[in-house]
Design a protein around this motif. Structure first.
Motif, PDB file in Angstrom:
ATOM      1  N   MET A   1       0.844  -1.190   0.000  1.00 57.48           N
ATOM      2  CA  MET A   1       0.000   0.000   0.000  1.00 57.48           C
ATOM      3  C   MET A   1       0.886   1.248   0.000  1.00 57.48           C
ATOM      4  O   MET A   1       1.836   1.326   0.784  1.00 57.48           O
ATOM      5  CB  MET A   1      -0.885   0.006   1.250  1.00 57.48           C
ATOM      6  N   THR A   2       0.572   2.201  -0.843  1.00 53.09           N
ATOM      7  CA  THR A   2       1.316   3.452  -0.878  1.00 53.09           C
ATOM      8  C   THR A   2       0.640   4.469   0.028  1.00 53.09           C
ATOM      9  O   THR A   2      -0.538   4.785  -0.145  1.00 53.09           O
ATOM     10  CB  THR A   2       1.362   4.008  -2.310  1.00 53.09           C
ATOM     11  N   THR A   3       1.361   4.975   0.997  1.00 51.94           N
ATOM     12  CA  THR A   3       0.801   5.984   1.897  1.00 51.94           C
ATOM     13  C   THR A   3       1.899   6.903   2.388  1.00 51.94           C
ATOM     14  O   THR A   3       3.072   6.527   2.429  1.00 51.94           O
ATOM     15  CB  THR A   3       0.083   5.332   3.094  1.00 51.94           C
ATOM     16  N   ASP A   4       1.512   8.121   2.751  1.00 56.40           N
ATOM     17  CA  ASP A   4       2.481   9.050   3.330  1.00 56.40           C
ATOM     18  C   ASP A   4       2.074   9.509   4.726  1.00 56.40           C
ATOM     19  O   ASP A   4       2.773  10.320   5.334  1.00 56.40           O
ATOM     20  CB  ASP A   4       2.678  10.271   2.411  1.00 56.40           C
ATOM     21  N   SER A   5       0.944   8.976   5.254  1.00 58.43           N
ATOM     22  CA  SER A   5       0.463   9.406   6.567  1.00 58.43           C
ATOM     23  C   SER A   5      -0.687   8.517   7.003  1.00 58.43           C
ATOM     24  O   SER A   5      -1.335   7.872   6.172  1.00 58.43           O
ATOM     25  CB  SER A   5      -0.006  10.864   6.513  1.00 58.43           C
ATOM     26  N   ILE A   6      -0.946   8.495   8.305  1.00 56.33           N
ATOM     27  CA  ILE A   6      -2.026   7.679   8.854  1.00 56.33           C
ATOM     28  C   ILE A   6      -2.861   8.542   9.795  1.00 56.33           C
ATOM     29  O   ILE A   6      -2.319   9.224  10.667  1.00 56.33           O
ATOM     30  CB  ILE A   6      -1.479   6.466   9.626  1.00 56.33           C
ATOM     31  N   ILE A   7      -4.177   8.482   9.613  1.00 55.87           N
ATOM     32  CA  ILE A   7      -5.120   9.189  10.473  1.00 55.87           C
ATOM     33  C   ILE A   7      -5.943   8.139  11.217  1.00 55.87           C
ATOM     34  O   ILE A   7      -6.484   7.220  10.596  1.00 55.87           O
ATOM     35  CB  ILE A   7      -6.039  10.122   9.665  1.00 55.87           C
ATOM     36  N   PHE A   8      -6.034   8.269  12.532  1.00 54.31           N
ATOM     37  CA  PHE A   8      -6.715   7.282  13.362  1.00 54.31           C
ATOM     38  C   PHE A   8      -7.992   7.843  13.978  1.00 54.31           C
ATOM     39  O   PHE A   8      -8.046   9.012  14.374  1.00 54.31           O
ATOM     40  CB  PHE A   8      -5.815   6.844  14.529  1.00 54.31           C
ATOM     41  N   ASP A   9      -8.969   6.974  14.122  1.00 55.32           N
ATOM     42  CA  ASP A   9     -10.068   7.157  15.056  1.00 55.32           C
ATOM     43  C   ASP A   9      -9.531   6.851  16.467  1.00 55.32           C
ATOM     44  O   ASP A   9      -8.398   6.369  16.605  1.00 55.32           O
ATOM     45  CB  ASP A   9     -11.188   6.195  14.658  1.00 55.32           C
ATOM     46  N   VAL A  10     -10.346   7.099  17.499  1.00 57.05           N
ATOM     47  CA  VAL A  10      -9.902   6.786  18.864  1.00 57.05           C
ATOM     48  C   VAL A  10     -10.651   5.579  19.437  1.00 57.05           C
ATOM     49  O   VAL A  10     -10.085   4.498  19.596  1.00 57.05           O
ATOM     50  CB  VAL A  10     -10.062   8.007  19.799  1.00 57.05           C
ATOM     51  N   ASP A  11     -11.941   5.761  19.738  1.00 59.82           N
ATOM     52  CA  ASP A  11     -12.694   4.716  20.437  1.00 59.82           C
ATOM     53  C   ASP A  11     -12.917   3.508  19.532  1.00 59.82           C
ATOM     54  O   ASP A  11     -13.408   3.624  18.416  1.00 59.82           O
ATOM     55  CB  ASP A  11     -14.047   5.256  20.913  1.00 59.82           C
ATOM     56  N   GLY A  12     -12.534   2.335  20.031  1.00 52.61           N
ATOM     57  CA  GLY A  12     -12.654   1.126  19.236  1.00 52.61           C
ATOM     58  C   GLY A  12     -11.497   0.922  18.280  1.00 52.61           C
ATOM     59  O   GLY A  12     -11.435  -0.113  17.608  1.00 52.61           O
ATOM     60  N   THR A  13     -10.583   1.879  18.240  1.00 58.64           N
ATOM     61  CA  THR A  13      -9.421   1.790  17.351  1.00 58.64           C
ATOM     62  C   THR A  13      -8.121   1.844  18.135  1.00 58.64           C
ATOM     63  O   THR A  13      -7.217   1.043  17.917  1.00 58.64           O
ATOM     64  CB  THR A  13      -9.456   2.919  16.310  1.00 58.64           C
ATOM     65  N   LEU A  14      -8.035   2.808  19.059  1.00 60.87           N
ATOM     66  CA  LEU A  14      -6.836   2.965  19.886  1.00 60.87           C
ATOM     67  C   LEU A  14      -7.045   2.494  21.321  1.00 60.87           C
ATOM     68  O   LEU A  14      -6.101   2.045  21.964  1.00 60.87           O
ATOM     69  CB  LEU A  14      -6.379   4.427  19.875  1.00 60.87           C
ATOM     70  N   TRP A  15      -8.282   2.636  21.827  1.00 56.96           N
ATOM     71  CA  TRP A  15      -8.601   2.111  23.160  1.00 56.96           C
ATOM     72  C   TRP A  15     -10.090   1.859  23.261  1.00 56.96           C
ATOM     73  O   TRP A  15     -10.866   2.234  22.371  1.00 56.96           O
ATOM     74  CB  TRP A  15      -8.107   3.007  24.283  1.00 56.96           C
ATOM     75  N   ASP A  16     -10.494   1.209  24.374  1.00 55.79           N
ATOM     76  CA  ASP A  16     -11.899   0.959  24.690  1.00 55.79           C
ATOM     77  C   ASP A  16     -12.154   1.500  26.083  1.00 55.79           C
ATOM     78  O   ASP A  16     -11.769   0.897  27.079  1.00 55.79           O
ATOM     79  CB  ASP A  16     -12.202  -0.537  24.627  1.00 55.79           C
ATOM     80  N   CYS A  17     -12.792   2.674  26.132  1.00 52.62           N
ATOM     81  CA  CYS A  17     -13.079   3.315  27.421  1.00 52.62           C
ATOM     82  C   CYS A  17     -14.547   3.165  27.806  1.00 52.62           C
ATOM     83  O   CYS A  17     -15.008   3.816  28.744  1.00 52.62           O
ATOM     84  CB  CYS A  17     -12.710   4.796  27.366  1.00 52.62           C
ATOM     85  N   THR A  18     -15.302   2.310  27.098  1.00 49.80           N
ATOM     86  CA  THR A  18     -16.751   2.321  27.255  1.00 49.80           C
ATOM     87  C   THR A  18     -17.211   1.928  28.660  1.00 49.80           C
ATOM     88  O   THR A  18     -18.172   2.509  29.172  1.00 49.80           O
ATOM     89  CB  THR A  18     -17.415   1.403  26.215  1.00 49.80           C
TER      90      THR A  18
END
Length: 209
Positions: A1-18
C-alpha cells in the motif's frame, strides 16, 4: 500500500473506554430526577462514533434540545473526571505499533468527539508524542469527513489512510477521498473497507505490503 500518513479514530481503534464512561454516566443519571436511565459499556459501543447531537437525541429522546445539551455537557464533565482518575489501557501492542509507524509516517487523530477528549486520551496513555495533530467536531464544528479533509489539506498530505472501526468511519473516509482500513477488533462492522486488520499490531505489515 502506498501511503504518506495515517489518520486514526480513537474509540474502538486505539482504546476501549466504554465501561469507564458507562459507569460515570450511569452515576450521573441517578442524580437527575427527570431521567430513568442506566447505560452499559455495550450500549456505548453502539453510540460511540456518532456525532454528539445524534448521541443526545438517542439517549435523551424525551428531553428538549436544551435539556439534551445540558445533559451531554454534564456527561462530558463526568466522563473526563473518570478518565482522569481511572484511564483504561490502550489496546495491546498500540505503543509498539505507534513507535514503528511514527518512524516512517506522520500520525494524526480525527474523531467525532467533544473538545478535550482526544487530549485526555493522549494524556492518559502518554502517547501524545507519537502524533503530529488532531481534530474533532468539538474543535471545528464539522463532521469527520470534513475534519479528515482539513488534516490532509493543512498538512500537505497526498496519500493518507484512515484507520477506524465503524461503518460511519468508513463512509467518512471515503467521502474525504481517503482509503479506509477497518479495525475489525473494534466496535462496528462494515462491508466497504479497503483493507482489514484484526489487531493493531497488523498495521505496519499491511502498510509494508
Amino acid at each position: 500500500m502506498t501511503t504518506d500518513s495515517i489518520i486514526f479514530d480513537v474509540d474502538g481503534t486505539l482504546w476501549d473506554c466504554t465501561d469507564t464512561v458507562a459507569r460515570a454516566w450511569s452515576d450521573l443519571f441517578r442524580g437527575e430526577p427527570d431521567l430513568d436511565l442506566q447505560i452499559t459499556g455495550d450500549d456505548l459501543k453502539k453510540l460511540f462514533g456518532k456525532l454528539l447531537d445524534e448521541i443526545g437525541a438517542i439517549l435523551f429522546a424525551g428531553c428538549s434540545p436544551e435539556r439534551r445539551n445540558e445533559l451531554l455537557e454534564k456527561c462530558f464533565i463526568a466522563e473526563d473526571e473518570a478518565l482522569k482518575k481511572n484511564p483504561p489501557l490502550p489496546y495491546e501492542g498500540l505503543e509498539d505499533t505507534l513507535r514503528v509507524l511514527s518512524a516512517r509516517f506522520p500520525l494524526y487523530i480525527v474523531s467525532n468527539c467533544q473538545a478535550g477528549y482526544i487530549e485526555r486520551f493522549l494524556e492518559a496513555t502518554g502517547l501524545g508524542h507519537y502524533f503530529s495533530g488532531h481534530l474533532c467536531p468539538g474543535d471545528t464544528g464539522r463532521a469527520k469527513a470534513d475534519n479528515i479533509r482539513t488534516v490532509v489539506r493543512e498538512n500537505g498530505l497526498s496519500a493518507a489512510v484512515y484507520v477506524g472501526d465503524t461503518d460511519g468511519d468508513c463512509q467518512a473516509a471515503h467521502e474525504a477521498g481517503v482509503p479506509f482500513i477497518h479495525a475489525a477488533y473494534g466496535f462496528g462492522k462494515t462491508e466497504q473497507a479497503d483493507y482489514v486488520i484484526h489487531s493493531i499490531r497488523e498495521l505496519p505489515a499491511l502498510l509494508e505490503a
